[in-house]
Design a protein around this motif. Structure first.
Motif, short mmCIF file in Angstrom:
data_model
loop_
_atom_site.label_atom_id
_atom_site.label_comp_id
_atom_site.label_asym_id
_atom_site.label_seq_id
_atom_site.Cartn_x
_atom_site.Cartn_y
_atom_site.Cartn_z
N LEU A 255 -8.06 0.25 -3.41
CA LEU A 255 -8.09 0.98 -4.67
C LEU A 255 -8.96 2.23 -4.57
O LEU A 255 -8.61 3.28 -5.11
CB LEU A 255 -8.58 0.06 -5.78
CG LEU A 255 -7.68 -1.16 -6.03
CD1 LEU A 255 -8.35 -2.15 -6.97
CD2 LEU A 255 -6.33 -0.74 -6.59
N ALA A 256 -10.08 2.14 -3.86
CA ALA A 256 -10.95 3.30 -3.69
C ALA A 256 -10.24 4.42 -2.93
O ALA A 256 -10.38 5.60 -3.25
CB ALA A 256 -12.22 2.89 -2.95
N ASN A 257 -9.44 4.06 -1.93
CA ASN A 257 -8.73 5.07 -1.14
C ASN A 257 -7.65 5.78 -1.95
O ASN A 257 -7.39 6.96 -1.74
CB ASN A 257 -8.09 4.41 0.09
CG ASN A 257 -9.13 3.95 1.09
OD1 ASN A 257 -10.19 4.56 1.22
ND2 ASN A 257 -8.86 2.86 1.78
N ILE A 258 -7.02 5.07 -2.88
CA ILE A 258 -5.96 5.69 -3.69
C ILE A 258 -6.54 6.77 -4.60
O ILE A 258 -5.89 7.76 -4.90
CB ILE A 258 -5.22 4.64 -4.55
CG1 ILE A 258 -4.52 3.62 -3.68
CG2 ILE A 258 -4.17 5.32 -5.43
CD1 ILE A 258 -3.77 2.57 -4.45
N ARG A 259 -7.77 6.57 -5.04
CA ARG A 259 -8.37 7.52 -5.98
C ARG A 259 -8.46 8.93 -5.38
O ARG A 259 -8.55 9.92 -6.11
CB ARG A 259 -9.77 7.07 -6.39
CG ARG A 259 -9.77 5.78 -7.19
CD ARG A 259 -11.12 5.48 -7.82
NE ARG A 259 -11.20 4.08 -8.20
CZ ARG A 259 -10.59 3.54 -9.24
NH1 ARG A 259 -9.85 4.30 -10.02
NH2 ARG A 259 -10.72 2.25 -9.52
N GLU A 260 -8.43 9.03 -4.07
CA GLU A 260 -8.66 10.32 -3.41
C GLU A 260 -7.37 11.11 -3.14
O GLU A 260 -7.44 12.23 -2.65
CB GLU A 260 -9.38 10.08 -2.07
CG GLU A 260 -10.75 9.41 -2.24
CD GLU A 260 -11.34 8.95 -0.93
OE1 GLU A 260 -10.73 9.25 0.13
OE2 GLU A 260 -12.40 8.31 -0.94
N VAL A 261 -6.20 10.53 -3.43
CA VAL A 261 -4.95 11.23 -3.10
C VAL A 261 -4.36 11.95 -4.31
O VAL A 261 -4.69 11.65 -5.45
CB VAL A 261 -3.90 10.25 -2.51
CG1 VAL A 261 -4.46 9.55 -1.28
CG2 VAL A 261 -3.42 9.23 -3.55
N ASP A 262 -3.48 12.94 -4.02
CA ASP A 262 -2.82 13.71 -5.09
C ASP A 262 -1.61 12.97 -5.64
O ASP A 262 -1.26 13.12 -6.80
CB ASP A 262 -2.36 15.08 -4.55
CG ASP A 262 -3.52 15.90 -4.03
OD1 ASP A 262 -4.42 16.19 -4.84
OD2 ASP A 262 -3.54 16.23 -2.83
N ALA A 263 -0.95 12.22 -4.77
CA ALA A 263 0.26 11.50 -5.18
C ALA A 263 0.35 10.19 -4.39
O ALA A 263 -0.19 10.08 -3.29
CB ALA A 263 1.50 12.35 -4.93
N ILE A 264 1.05 9.22 -4.97
CA ILE A 264 1.24 7.92 -4.33
C ILE A 264 2.68 7.80 -3.85
O ILE A 264 3.62 8.04 -4.60
CB ILE A 264 0.93 6.77 -5.31
CG1 ILE A 264 -0.55 6.78 -5.72
CG2 ILE A 264 1.30 5.42 -4.73
CD1 ILE A 264 -0.89 5.81 -6.83
N VAL A 265 2.84 7.44 -2.58
CA VAL A 265 4.16 7.11 -2.05
C VAL A 265 4.20 5.58 -1.96
O VAL A 265 3.55 4.98 -1.10
CB VAL A 265 4.40 7.74 -0.66
CG1 VAL A 265 5.78 7.34 -0.13
CG2 VAL A 265 4.25 9.24 -0.72
N HIS A 266 4.93 4.96 -2.86
CA HIS A 266 4.99 3.50 -2.92
C HIS A 266 6.20 3.02 -2.14
O HIS A 266 7.34 3.19 -2.56
CB HIS A 266 5.09 3.08 -4.40
CG HIS A 266 5.08 1.60 -4.61
ND1 HIS A 266 4.90 1.03 -5.84
CD2 HIS A 266 5.21 0.56 -3.75
CE1 HIS A 266 4.93 -0.29 -5.73
NE2 HIS A 266 5.13 -0.58 -4.47
#
Length: 363
Positions: free
Chosen positions: A91-102
């Protein structure tokens, strides 16, 4: 640099896809959960055939494409918001990205373990979205607790608290922060929180080689889901991408044509990301180099100049501008100027996709 986080349940093909997209990446792709322990990061050049055409016209010594960064993040499981699996780190790593590729598994294969025991894309998406939502609710609760004393006398704190309440109510009903209507001030106040469900999302349906051209019932299910959320969805095959990196450009094209698809997953993913984030490209070109620049759609000429250097924006006078197709038609900047096709644009000009620009500014 634009940064996208590749997420999904364990064993859906995230690391295989990451390795293929970033050919020199060292992410381990293994058939067991949590094979990605630390986020793997790699940057790729954004493919753009216009660069080579402009470089040839200008006889440029160097071509510099814009770049995009991919982060392969450890697989998420149910309970991640409470620390299950590698949840907190994820979850901490996701906070740093501009967009999520799921990445969503949309293929059957008895040899590849599914963490939930069966292939069910909608359920898999729900698991991850639920964990992101629960993590956001926890963060909203903590932030509102810290704001309690300030709310009594501080107007900015009151606005933030009200916005947090609004977002929290939507998430509690299964919605996402990105779909909550907020004004500019509210968005600015909530931005530092990096709410996970506020991130733009692309669903990458991971298909078998045989289904990549037309999709299957699984991928069509996710396509409809993405449409209902205002998200993007693309068809991709991690296995096909892994095979493509072993081939020459000519053989790659022949292979893709044989599968009935026009482009590889990297191009599809980058185009989807640009659409989702409202991005576009303009170019600078000359004997030294031809370079691509990524900007937000709707930027003015001075703002676009500022992407190169803040001094360009501060001292902006005007921009010599021409569409790349028009420039190619002219054959050279000199000829474009002779034909009157090279325009002089001022501070109010809104940059268009594919503009070729030269900025005049005061130091």
């Amino acid at each position: 640099m634009l940064k996208a986080g590749i997420v999904g349940l364990p064993n859906v093909g995230k690391s295989t896809l990451f390795n293929a997209l970033v050919a020199n990446a060292k992410a381990q792709a293994a058939n067991f959960p949590f094979c990605t322990i630390e986020p793997n990061v790699g940057s790729v050049s954004v493919p753009d055939e216009r660069l080579a055409q402009l470089a040839e016209l200008s006889n440029s010594k160097e071509i510099i494409p814009t770049r995009m960064e991919f982060v392969d993040i450890a697989g998420l499981v149910k309970g991640a918001s409470e620390g299950e699996g590698l949840g907190n780190k994820f979850l901490a790593n996701i906070r740093e990205v501009d967009a999520i590729v799921h990445v969503v598994r949309c293929f059957e294969d008895d040899d590849i373990i599914h963490v939930s025991g069966s292939v069910d894309p909608s359920r898999d998406v729900e698991v991850i979205n639920l964990e992101l939502g629960l993590a956001d609710l926890s963060q909203i609760e903590k932030r509102r607790e810290r704001l309690k004393k300030q709310v009594r006398s501080n107007k900015e704190a009151q606005i933030e608290d009200s916005a947090l309440e609004k977002v929290g109510l939507v998430i509690e009903k299964g919605g996402c922060a990105r779909n909550v209507k907020l004004n500019e001030e509210e968005r600015k106040l909530l931005k530092p929180l990096g709410l996970l469900t506020s991130k733009p999302i692309i669903y990458a349906t991971n298909l078998s080689e045989g289904d990549i051209a037309t999709g299957n019932l699984y991928s069509k299910e996710i396509q409809q889901l993405a449409k209902s959320e205002g998200a993007e969805s693309i068809r991709i095959s991690a296995q096909v991408e892994a095979e493509l990196i072993e081939l020459s450009p000519k053989d790659q094209n022949e292979y893709l044509q044989g599968l009935g698809v026009k482009e590889g997953g990297l191009q599809s993913l980058i185009k989807a990301t640009y659409r989702l984030l409202g991005l576009q490209t303009y170019f600078t070109t000359g004997e030294k180099e031809t370079k691509a620049w990524t900007i937000k759609a709707g930027m003015t000429a001075p703002q676009a100049a500022g992407v190169i250097h803040t001094d360009f924006q501060r001292g902006f006078i005007r921009a010599q501008t021409i569409g790349y197709k028009k420039l190619l038609q002219a054959g050279s900047l000199v000829e474009a100027r002779n034909k009157g096709w090279l325009r002089s644009e001022g501070k109010e000009y809104i940059v268009e996709e594919g503009d070729v620009m030269e900025f005049l500014f005061n130091v």
